[in-house]
Motif scaffolding. Structure first.
Motif, PDB file in Angstrom:
ATOM      1  N   HIS A  94       0.927  -1.122  -0.028  1.00 50.38           N
ATOM      2  CA  HIS A  94      -0.181   0.093  -0.048  1.00 50.38           C
ATOM      3  C   HIS A  94       0.887   1.134   0.097  1.00 50.38           C
ATOM      4  O   HIS A  94       0.683   2.022  -0.915  1.00 50.38           O
ATOM      5  CB  HIS A  94      -0.806  -0.272   1.249  1.00 50.38           C
ATOM      6  N   ASP A 106      -5.385   8.526  -4.762  1.00 48.87           N
ATOM      7  CA  ASP A 106      -5.803   7.757  -3.552  1.00 48.87           C
ATOM      8  C   ASP A 106      -5.538   6.327  -3.696  1.00 48.87           C
ATOM      9  O   ASP A 106      -5.804   5.729  -4.928  1.00 48.87           O
ATOM     10  CB  ASP A 106      -7.209   8.199  -2.997  1.00 48.87           C
ATOM     11  N   THR A 108      -6.832   2.872  -1.557  1.00 45.91           N
ATOM     12  CA  THR A 108      -7.968   2.531  -0.501  1.00 45.91           C
ATOM     13  C   THR A 108      -7.603   1.102  -0.234  1.00 45.91           C
ATOM     14  O   THR A 108      -7.661   0.388  -1.487  1.00 45.91           O
ATOM     15  CB  THR A 108      -9.220   3.048  -0.831  1.00 45.91           C
ATOM     16  N   ASN A 112      -5.922   1.286   5.264  1.00 43.20           N
ATOM     17  CA  ASN A 112      -6.561   2.755   5.550  1.00 43.20           C
ATOM     18  C   ASN A 112      -8.013   2.938   5.645  1.00 43.20           C
ATOM     19  O   ASN A 112      -8.567   4.068   5.747  1.00 43.20           O
ATOM     20  CB  ASN A 112      -5.849   3.686   4.691  1.00 43.20           C
ATOM     21  N   ALA A 113      -8.848   1.978   5.278  1.00 42.69           N
ATOM     22  CA  ALA A 113     -10.297   2.184   5.032  1.00 42.69           C
ATOM     23  C   ALA A 113     -10.653   2.530   6.353  1.00 42.69           C
ATOM     24  O   ALA A 113     -10.433   2.184   7.708  1.00 42.69           O
ATOM     25  CB  ALA A 113     -11.030   1.065   4.585  1.00 42.69           C
ATOM     26  N   GLU A 128      -8.905   3.356  11.396  1.00 44.80           N
ATOM     27  CA  GLU A 128      -8.513   2.826   9.985  1.00 44.80           C
ATOM     28  C   GLU A 128      -8.373   1.253  10.349  1.00 44.80           C
ATOM     29  O   GLU A 128      -8.117   0.659  11.285  1.00 44.80           O
ATOM     30  CB  GLU A 128      -6.900   3.190   9.552  1.00 44.80           C
ATOM     31  N   ARG A 581     -12.341   9.636   6.018  1.00 47.76           N
ATOM     32  CA  ARG A 581     -11.617   9.967   4.962  1.00 47.76           C
ATOM     33  C   ARG A 581     -12.179   9.875   3.694  1.00 47.76           C
ATOM     34  O   ARG A 581     -12.084  10.170   2.705  1.00 47.76           O
ATOM     35  CB  ARG A 581     -10.238   9.316   4.843  1.00 47.76           C
ATOM     36  N   GLU A 582     -13.343   8.666   3.808  1.00 50.85           N
ATOM     37  CA  GLU A 582     -13.856   8.136   2.525  1.00 50.85           C
ATOM     38  C   GLU A 582     -15.402   9.088   2.173  1.00 50.85           C
ATOM     39  O   GLU A 582     -15.892   8.800   1.123  1.00 50.85           O
ATOM     40  CB  GLU A 582     -14.539   6.900   2.698  1.00 50.85           C
TER      41      GLU A 582
END
Length: 827
Positions: A94, A106, A108, A112-113, A128, A581-582
């Motif tokens: 990643h 980005d 994902t 980091n989700a 995360e 973040r999403e």
């Protein structure tokens, strides 16, 4: 006619003023060729559409709001996803992608989700997913079960059986440094929500910003491929798929094919010209003329911002092969004149007077076959049409001007062998005359056999299908094709379809009614069962909200939609304040729009058409009273492109048939003869379609060009043969049988050479990286050969029937008309 008299005059003038003629053409070439540095390549789905097309505008508006839709999916297969070692390797991969991939927006993954869970104070903790894994040992199985069953991650970032984990790698929607500064503000900031920005229309979008160029996206995709290859070499089980990788494969194929096909066509032309004329000057001159014409055409592509695409990649070889035809005919007649001891000026002027009009009209009919594609909505097909037509006509002009000039500058002589042999390969010429004679003497038998072929071909034509399956254009062992199918077998996630619902008011989506509709739509979408498209997960803000409500209220996730609007606002506020973040991928800043993403397995575009319509109908039914529905994304582009492909073929073939027929009618001033002359060419196209049906070859973005190209090129032979026959009958007083024999004796060898050049050149497409272009080239080569055979046999048969049925009055009228064309047709 002024044109017929003007062509020989032009030839004489350029012979008398060779240096000035050459300087004029060189000046034009330099002016147009200056656009060559601007020439680019573009194989993206966006390149299918004209600027301002509603489908493209919707897609670009989506990109401005939510970022790129076409992503790279990197799949990691593992037997032990719970181990700390696996998470360490996943994290390392990643971070490598984040650090080394240019133009990256980005990455994902489970690293980091967003992870939401209630805390001891009754509040919400947002972190995360990767933080759940211990530094050593294994993840708690209960946590893993929570991950693989959650609608946030199941079949989006991890397969339901836990054996495959995905990293979603997304490129920027626009070039760094060119982005709207307001768009870079914090998502939750009220500042700069709208700036009047967009994408630069010169790059295909609104004003003020530029989407990534094809070269930048290839850098992005190439870096991902390199990192994946490095980790594969270290033993990690990785696969990669997605639109940017497929676009890069097309880009590489275009680079390869343009170079290979041009080289092969060039070599073939050199050999054919030398075999035909047996002198170096007769090889060098046509090649130089065509090279200047091609440089001018490609320069115009640069000036017009018309990139090379999977369609236009065939243009260089096509111009090489079709552009040489005029030189072959003029040089052939020039040397016939020289054998009669005429000086060089008289010989070239007579050659132009004899066949100049015929060559002009064959150039016009060939251009008309290509111009037929300009009616297509699909930009690559339309661009191919006008560029090919421009190139053909420009090469005709260059040939008319430069051939006499070069003949003056590079004088040659007639060899002894040329004086002894007035036709190529006498035995073969005699065979061609026998075939044509059979058509004259037995027209009913010939046309009866043609009728049998038409009936036998009908089932094949009925089997022909349209297709937009770009993955299938490449061999079955192509890595991206293998990887895409393998990922889709486990997780249907490689192709996205986007649905945007705009309520038109602030916080319009944060209501129980809207969230319930979202949940219902997603459940319905996931259970759609189209015949050929597998639908995977559908996701939106409602998945986040259900997770939050489930954690805070202690209820099952499936019951996690609050019926209290104030509570929904509070839960979203907790999510925001936790550093989510999403959320930027799911909603707009003022919560007036919601994005629903449907993930699908890769499929043929023709199968996506009904699915896309079903999705839109369902969305309109559920959200019609709540907001405006827009369906966009990769699937929408492909589905729309498939529909356009069908429309393009119908309209372009009809345009080509009408325009070429009209030109022949004008040339011969006979409606009857103009229409009858097209019949063999139509039949050959019909048989080619039947061959496609019987062999399972679909009509796709490349093979859709078959009919227009074949019709435009094949009618050239028809024009030359009928011109010769008509002249021999009406001016030399020959019977039809003698006229056909004499015409075939003089013209057929030249037509045979040009046919072999075209067929051989198109068969060289078998060297392409793309299996679709390979099949197209071979089929087109066979079509060209079959057309030549039909011209030798069927045209005389039709002329025989025509000769018997034409009234005397018509014959006298044709005689008078032909008197007016004496210089254009022959002496």
């Amino acid at each position: 006619m002024r044109v017929k008299n003007g062509l020989p005059r032009i030839a004489g003038w350029t012979f008398d003023h060779p240096l000035l003629s050459l300087l004029m053409i060189l000046g034009m070439t330099l002016a147009l060729g200056a656009g060559l540095p601007k020439l680019e390549m573009d194989s993206s789905n966006e390149s299918l559409f004209q600027r301002g097309d509603p489908t493209l505008l919707d897609y670009q508006a989506f990109q401005r709001e939510f970022g790129r839709n076409d992503v790279v999916v990197v799949a990691v297969t593992t037997d032990d996803p719970l181990s700390a070692d696996f998470m360490h390797s996943l994290t390392q991969l990643h971070r490598e992608l984040e650090d080394r991939v240019p133009w990256l927006d980005d990455v994902t993954s489970l690293v980091n989700a967003d992870w939401m869970a209630s805390n001891e104070d009754g509040g919400l903790t947002v972190g995360e997913v990767g933080e759940l894994w211990p530094a050593e040992g294994s993840l708690d199985p209960a946590h893993w079960e929570d991950i693989v069953t959650s609608s946030l991650y199941r079949d989006t970032l991890v397969s339901s059986d836990g054996s495959m984990v995905l990293l979603v790698v997304r490129a920027m929607a626009q070039s760094a440094g060119e982005a709207d500064p307001a768009a870079q503000q914090d998502f939750f900031s009220a500042v700069g929500v709208e700036s009047g920005g967009g994408f630069d229309e010169t790059q295909g979008s609104g004003a003020g910003q530029q989407r990534l160029s094809s070269a930048q996206l290839n850098d992005f995709a190439g870096a991902v491929e390199q990192i994946v290859a490095e980790y594969q070499a270290d033993g990690m089980q990785l696969r990669a798929a997605g639109g940017p990788l497929l676009d890069k494969l097309h880009h590489d194929a275009i680079h390869h094919d343009v170079a290979i096909l041009m080289s092969a066509a060039f070599l073939l032309i050199v050999i054919a010209l030398y075999v035909l004329f047996r002198r170096v000057s007769a090889v060098v001159i046509p090649v130089v003329v065509i090279a200047l014409g091609m440089a001018s055409t490609f320069g115009l592509m640069g000036w017009a911002n018309s990139p090379f695409t999977p369609v236009t990649q065939a243009l260089p070889a096509l111009l090489l092969m079709s552009g040489v035809l005029a030189s072959v005919h003029l040089f052939g007649l020039f040397y016939v004149e020289r054998r009669q001891d005429r000086d060089a000026r008289t010989a070239i002027v007579n050659a132009v007077a004899h066949s100049g009009m015929a060559i002009l009209f064959t150039s016009l009919t060939t251009a008309a076959g290509f111009l037929a594609f300009t009616v297509a909505r699909m930009k690559p097909i339309a661009d191919f049409g006008w560029l090919a037509a421009f190139g053909i006509l420009l090469i005709f002009v260059y040939t008319l001007v430069l051939l006499p000039a070069f003949i003056r500058i590079i004088p040659g002589r007639v060899s002894a062998s040329d004086r002894e042999t007035h036709t190529l390969w006498p035995a073969l010429t005699e065979k061609m005359m026998q075939l044509s004679g059979f058509g004259v003497r037995h027209p009913v038998k010939v046309l009866s056999m043609v009728a049998v072929l038409i009936v036998a071909a009908m089932p094949g034509v009925m089997k022909t299908e349209f297709s937009y399956d770009v993955l299938n254009w490449f061999p079955a062992d192509t890595p991206i094709r293998v990887d895409t199918l393998a990922i889709d077998e486990k997780i249907q996630a490689t192709v996205p379809l986007e649905v945007i619902v705009d309520t038109g008011r602030e916080n319009g989506i944060l209501t129980p009614e809207f969230m319930t509709a979202l949940r219902t739509f997603q459940d319905r979408a996931e259970t759609m069962d189209p015949e050929a498209v597998k639908v995977g997960r559908a996701s939106s803000i409602v998945d986040v909200l259900q997770r939050i409500h489930s954690q805070l209220a202690g209820v099952p996730v499936e019951q996690g939609i609050s019926d209290n609007e104030n509570l929904i606002h509070q839960e979203i506020l907790l999510y925001e304040s936790g550093g989510a973040r999403e959320i930027t991928r799911l909603v707009d800043r003022d919560y007036s729009k919601a994005r629903i993403t449907l993930r699908l397995a890769y499929a043929d575009g023709r199968d996506m058409v009904p699915l896309r319509q079903t999705v839109e109908d369902s969305a309109q039914e559920l959200f019609g009273n709540l907001g405006e529905v827009t369906v966009t994304g990769t699937v929408d582009l492909v589905a729309t492109g498939t529909v356009d492909l069908i429309t393009s073929m119908t309209e372009s073939y009809l345009f080509a048939a009408i325009s070429i027929s009209l030109m022949l009618i004008i040339l011969w001033r006979s409606v009857r003869l103009g229409v009858l002359a097209m019949i063999p060419n139509f039949i050959v196209i019909y048989l080619a379609l039947a061959a496609m049906g019987y062999t399972g070859m679909d009509i796709n973005l490349i093979t859709v060009l078959l009919g227009g190209i074949a019709l435009g090129l094949a009618v050239d032979d028809t024009v030359h043969l009928i011109n010769g026959m008509q002249y021999k009958i009406r001016h030399a007083g020959h019977s039809l049988d003698t006229a056909v024999r004499e015409t075939v004796r003089v013209i057929a060898p030249l037509l045979l050479i040009t046919t072999l050049v075209l067929a051989g050149g198109f068969s060289m497409f078998s060297l392409s990286m793309m299996s679709a272009l390979q099949s197209f080239g071979i089929l087109l080569a066979l079509t060209i050969l079959l057309t030549f055979l039909f011209d030798l046999v069927v045209i005389p048969a039709i002329m025989s029937i025509f000769d018997r049925t034409q009234p005397a009055a018509d014959q006298n009228e044709s005689q008078s008309a032909d008197d007016n064309r004496r210089q254009a047709i022959g002496k």
